[in-house]
Motif scaffolding. Structure first.
Motif, mmCIF file in Angstrom:
data_model
loop_
_atom_site.group_PDB
_atom_site.id
_atom_site.type_symbol
_atom_site.label_atom_id
_atom_site.label_comp_id
_atom_site.label_asym_id
_atom_site.label_seq_id
_atom_site.Cartn_x
_atom_site.Cartn_y
_atom_site.Cartn_z
ATOM 1 N N ARG A 126 0.791 -1.504 -0.045
ATOM 2 C CA ARG A 126 0.117 -0.099 0.153
ATOM 3 C C ARG A 126 0.773 1.281 -0.010
ATOM 4 N N SER A 127 2.283 1.063 0.127
ATOM 5 C CA SER A 127 2.920 2.291 0.297
ATOM 6 C C SER A 127 3.694 2.513 -1.314
ATOM 7 N N THR A 128 3.361 1.733 -2.106
ATOM 8 C CA THR A 128 4.037 1.917 -3.445
ATOM 9 C C THR A 128 3.515 3.292 -4.033
ATOM 10 N N ARG A 129 4.294 3.893 -4.773
ATOM 11 C CA ARG A 129 3.852 4.971 -5.430
ATOM 12 C C ARG A 129 2.899 4.595 -6.734
ATOM 13 N N ARG A 130 1.812 5.288 -7.095
ATOM 14 C CA ARG A 130 0.863 5.206 -7.891
ATOM 15 C C ARG A 130 0.958 5.960 -9.239
ATOM 16 N N THR A 131 1.521 7.348 -8.909
ATOM 17 C CA THR A 131 1.626 8.125 -10.016
ATOM 18 C C THR A 131 3.019 7.819 -10.752
ATOM 19 N N LYS A 132 3.022 7.878 -11.959
ATOM 20 C CA LYS A 132 4.273 7.631 -12.902
ATOM 21 C C LYS A 132 4.931 8.758 -13.101
ATOM 22 N N LEU A 133 6.224 8.909 -13.212
ATOM 23 C CA LEU A 133 6.870 10.054 -13.335
ATOM 24 C C LEU A 133 8.104 9.829 -14.769
ATOM 25 N N ILE A 134 7.796 11.083 -15.449
ATOM 26 C CA ILE A 134 8.766 10.912 -16.524
ATOM 27 C C ILE A 134 9.753 12.024 -16.588
ATOM 28 N N CYS A 135 10.915 11.816 -17.086
ATOM 29 C CA CYS A 135 11.996 12.673 -17.170
ATOM 30 C C CYS A 135 12.540 13.024 -18.542
ATOM 31 N N THR A 136 12.473 14.473 -18.898
ATOM 32 C CA THR A 136 13.204 14.767 -20.337
ATOM 33 C C THR A 136 14.607 14.723 -20.048
ATOM 34 N N ILE A 137 15.115 14.264 -21.255
ATOM 35 C CA ILE A 137 16.533 13.816 -21.222
ATOM 36 C C ILE A 137 17.284 14.736 -21.873
ATOM 37 N N GLY A 138 18.537 15.257 -21.313
ATOM 38 C CA GLY A 138 18.989 16.531 -21.744
ATOM 39 C C GLY A 138 20.789 16.234 -21.609
ATOM 40 N N PRO A 139 21.236 17.404 -21.947
ATOM 41 C CA PRO A 139 22.931 17.164 -21.617
ATOM 42 C C PRO A 139 23.037 16.902 -20.122
ATOM 43 N N ASN A 140 22.472 17.124 -19.376
ATOM 44 C CA ASN A 140 22.884 16.912 -17.797
ATOM 45 C C ASN A 140 22.482 15.524 -17.152
ATOM 46 N N THR A 141 21.743 14.680 -18.221
ATOM 47 C CA THR A 141 21.104 13.385 -17.738
ATOM 48 C C THR A 141 21.303 12.513 -19.121
ATOM 49 N N GLY A 454 18.644 21.143 -16.011
ATOM 50 C CA GLY A 454 18.569 21.866 -14.786
ATOM 51 C C GLY A 454 19.895 21.526 -14.224
ATOM 52 N N GLN A 455 20.232 22.182 -12.990
ATOM 53 C CA GLN A 455 21.274 22.004 -12.144
ATOM 54 C C GLN A 455 21.246 20.761 -11.182
ATOM 55 N N TYR A 456 19.975 20.696 -10.661
ATOM 56 C CA TYR A 456 19.453 19.514 -9.756
ATOM 57 C C TYR A 456 18.416 18.469 -10.416
ATOM 58 N N PRO A 457 18.848 17.881 -11.547
ATOM 59 C CA PRO A 457 17.862 16.725 -11.964
ATOM 60 C C PRO A 457 17.305 15.760 -10.923
ATOM 61 N N MET A 458 18.335 15.374 -10.237
ATOM 62 C CA MET A 458 17.805 14.007 -9.469
ATOM 63 C C MET A 458 17.095 14.593 -7.979
ATOM 64 N N LYS A 459 17.438 15.897 -7.705
ATOM 65 C CA LYS A 459 16.696 16.331 -6.527
ATOM 66 C C LYS A 459 15.362 16.775 -6.989
ATOM 67 N N ALA A 460 15.029 17.120 -8.324
ATOM 68 C CA ALA A 460 13.851 17.443 -8.824
ATOM 69 C C ALA A 460 12.945 16.108 -8.854
ATOM 70 N N LEU A 461 13.662 15.121 -9.298
ATOM 71 C CA LEU A 461 12.894 13.818 -9.269
ATOM 72 C C LEU A 461 12.353 13.449 -7.919
ATOM 73 N N ALA A 462 13.402 13.456 -7.023
ATOM 74 C CA ALA A 462 13.176 13.247 -5.746
ATOM 75 C C ALA A 462 11.890 13.659 -5.061
ATOM 76 N N VAL A 463 11.825 15.144 -5.491
ATOM 77 C CA VAL A 463 10.551 16.006 -4.951
ATOM 78 C C VAL A 463 9.304 15.552 -5.543
ATOM 79 N N LEU A 464 9.271 15.245 -6.749
ATOM 80 C CA LEU A 464 8.006 14.719 -7.588
ATOM 81 C C LEU A 464 7.600 13.125 -6.815
ATOM 82 N N ARG A 465 8.767 12.478 -6.632
ATOM 83 C CA ARG A 465 8.449 11.193 -6.028
ATOM 84 C C ARG A 465 7.808 11.289 -4.409
ATOM 85 N N SER A 466 8.505 11.908 -3.758
ATOM 86 C CA SER A 466 8.025 12.270 -2.370
ATOM 87 C C SER A 466 6.792 12.787 -2.455
ATOM 88 N N VAL A 467 6.451 13.885 -3.040
ATOM 89 C CA VAL A 467 5.193 14.551 -3.038
ATOM 90 C C VAL A 467 4.005 13.622 -3.490
#
Length: 608
Positions: A126-141, A454-467
């Motif tokens: 029941r604690s698994t995330r239901r909302t899926k996350l999409i990341c645009t890939i660019g020079p930093n990732t 962006g300068q913080y792609p992993m942190k941005a993804l972590a925010v989406l996930r935690s929220v």
């Protein structure tokens, strides 16, 4: 197996029979105890005994078990080795899967990525995330290590934006994602986003970005410079641009990230004064406003799919992407034409077409466009440049609700965490915006510039996930059952039966508080119908093909597994229980509901 509820099978044998009215919340209670008022026939089977070896069994024991039973006691990933994660649990998962991989074959294994496996073990169903996350890939990732970090962080779909980069650059990204899937056991899908034929800026003379300051004078020109582009000069891809704009018009860049006022026209050049400073990115979309309204006449004459887009689409077909997102869709005819082209050119694959809703024309033909497509994206940046800003929230909610009613996955995109392009922490308003998209039960959230450059792609993804996880947990804790009425959408008797089965299964899951829904699907249709119902428990979607497993990774609540299975549900359940119990992903006493698109039935059972 404690109980097996065989529902609707009688109706399936009589095509002229009228289906019963969909069960209400209270009516589903009739499925529980055996009473004379039961709406559907119930078949009670004797309890099945399923023996599964532990994950620490020797290789010889495993081989013996595999040869003597259709079930297997191990779970492996795409390459049979598991994945690499940070933390002791992930390392244990990797080591355990590696130690048992040599003892199994493809027909007796199950594939799930190691991040999902670790989440299930640590946090429960029941604690698994239901909302899926999409990341645009660019020079930093775009590197393999960065892509792996995004996958570990929860990326379900990698988006490549054809506005930027060469085909070779994108090909390298796709190869790295495929390698990540094969070596680490992930199911990350690829979404290719076309540029579209709206008015765009050029490439800024090769610079990755440029900063426009308040009051600066910039030149927008349709001419081509052979000996270097002058400072504060931007190319425009539309030859009639200088003729169409007028002095006093407002020029809006990238959905409002920067704004200019037209102050002078000199031949092919348009002089503009920056009124809202911001960051200019290559190939950004341009719109211009006059007297409070967007100027659309010239844009309406441009084709939705440009000649460049068709070359990019051929590239996507050749590379086997899972989704193609079409920019500035104006009518359903464009989607229908593209799908016919894809069917003719990619007979061995099933590429989903995502309609980007980002113009007034899209809103005028919204339902027809969504019906023709395989999903939709609410591209709020460009959409917000064509409609009043205060209308964007209500339009977003309407699109999300309509997509769900029509059983099409929907993506909320653009400027979710825009400030994190430059700063490590989002604004509180951005977090509230993300929370609202999760509360609306959108299938997926998408990062654009935040993950691309962006300068913080992993942190941005972590925010989406935690929220996402936090809002979903709050929704469940408050028992906020979804009140949305879902209309019948089936075009055949069989489709109607599938809808009724999935609707009833989801209601039963909520009423009974089951741990998980199991769906065995060869086409993904019934998995999609279950996702549409947004049940409180996660949905384990078992499919036999790797490509379908990746496509299912876009839809809300689905945890896709690859598993070889037959039309015999008893055999499938035996096999699945053995595999999942051996990896401690389920345990005896867990309550699950299973449905299948091979056998139209609902089965309710405790894991033995």
């Amino acid at each position: 197996m404690a109980q097996s509820l065989q529902l609707f099978t009688a109706y399936n044998r009589s095509p002229n029979h009228t289906l019963p009215k969909r069960a209400t919340y209270s009516e589903t209670k009739q499925f529980l105890p055996a009473t004379s008022s039961r709406r559907f026939p119930v078949t009670v089977f004797p309890k099945l005994t399923i023996q599964a070896s532990s994950s620490s069994s020797s290789s010889s024991d495993l081989e013996s078990s595999s040869s003597s039973s259709s079930s297997s006691p191990v779970l492996v990933n795409d390459n049979g080795t598991g994945g690499v994660l940070s933390g002791a649990t992930a390392l244990a998962t990797y080591a355990s899967a590696t130690s048992t991989a040599a003892a199994v074959t493809d027909s007796s294994s199950i594939e799930v990525d190691s991040v999902t496996e670790a989440e299930l073990k640590e946090n429960g169903f029941r604690s698994t995330r239901r909302t899926k996350l999409i990341c645009t890939i660019g020079p930093n990732t775009c590197g393999f290590d960065e892509l792996e970090a995004l996958a570990v962080g929860g990326m379900n779909v990698a988006r490549i934006n054809m506005c930027h980069g060469t085909h070779q650059w994108h090909r390298n990204v796709i190869k790295r994602v495929r390698r990540l899937n094969e070596e680490k056991g992930y199911a990350v899908a690829i979404m290719m986003d076309t540029e579209g034929s709206e008015i765009h800026m050029g490439d800024l003379g090769g610079a990755p970005s440029a900063k426009a300051e308040d009051g600066e004078i910039w030149t927008f020109s349709v001419r081509t410079y052979e000996s270097g582009q002058p400072e504060h000069t931007i190319n425009v891809n539309y030859d009639g641009f200088a003729e169409d704009v007028k002095v006093g018009d407002e020029l809006v860049v990238d959905g409002g990230m920067v704004r200019f006022e037209v102050i002078e026209k000199i031949g092919p050049d348009v002089k503009c004064k920056c009124t809202d400073p911001g960051l200019l990115l290559p190939r950004a979309n341009l719109t211009f406003w006059r007297d409070g309204s967007v100027v659309r006449e010239r844009n309406a004459m441009l084709p939705t799919i440009s000649s460049k887009d068709w070359l990019d689409i051929d590239f996507g077909i050749a590379e086997g992407v899972e989704f193609i997102a079409i920019s500035f869709v104006k009518s359903a005819d464009v989607i229908t034409h593209l799908k016919s082209y894809l069917a003719a050119r990619s007979r061995d694959s099933d590429i989903g077409v995502i309609a980007k809703i980002e113009s007034i024309d899209s809103l005028k033909n919204l339902e027809e466009i969504i019906l023709a497509s395989d999903g939709a994206m609410v591209a709020r940046g460009d959409l917000g440049a064509q409609i009043p800003l205060e209308q964007v929230p209500s339009v977003q909610q309407n699109i999300v609700q309509l997509c769900r009613q029509l059983n099409k996955p929907v993506i909320v995109a653009s400027q979710l965490l825009e400030s994190m392009i430059e700063y490590p922490t989002p604004t509180r308003a951005e977090v509230a915006d993300v929370s609202e998209a999760v509360r609306q039960r959108a299938d997926a959230l998408m990062l654009s510039g935040e993950s691309a450059m962006g300068q913080y792609p992993m942190k941005a993804l972590a925010v989406l996930r935690s929220v996402s996880v936090r809002i979903e947990k709050w929704w469940r804790d408050e028992k906020q059952y979804d009140p949305m009425e879902l209309p019948d959408i089936g075009s055949s008797h069989s489709d109607n039966i599938s809808e009724e089965i999935c609707s009833s299964a989801a209601k039963m899951a909520n009423n009974l508080g089951v741990d998980a829904l199991f769906v065995y699907t060869k086409t993904g249709h019934m998995a999609s119908l279950l996702s549409r119902c947004r049940p409180d428990c996660p949905i384990f979607a078992f499919t036999s093909t790797t490509s379908l497993r990746r496509r299912l990774n876009l839809q809300w609540g689905l945890i896709p597994f690859r598993l070889s299975f037959s039309d015999d549900m008893e055999s499938n359940l035996n096999k699945t229980f053995s595999l999942l119990k051996a990896r401690n992903l389920i345990k005896s006493g867990d309550l699950v509901i299973a449905v299948s698109d091979m056998l139209q039935s609902i089965q309710v059972m405790y894991v033995p």
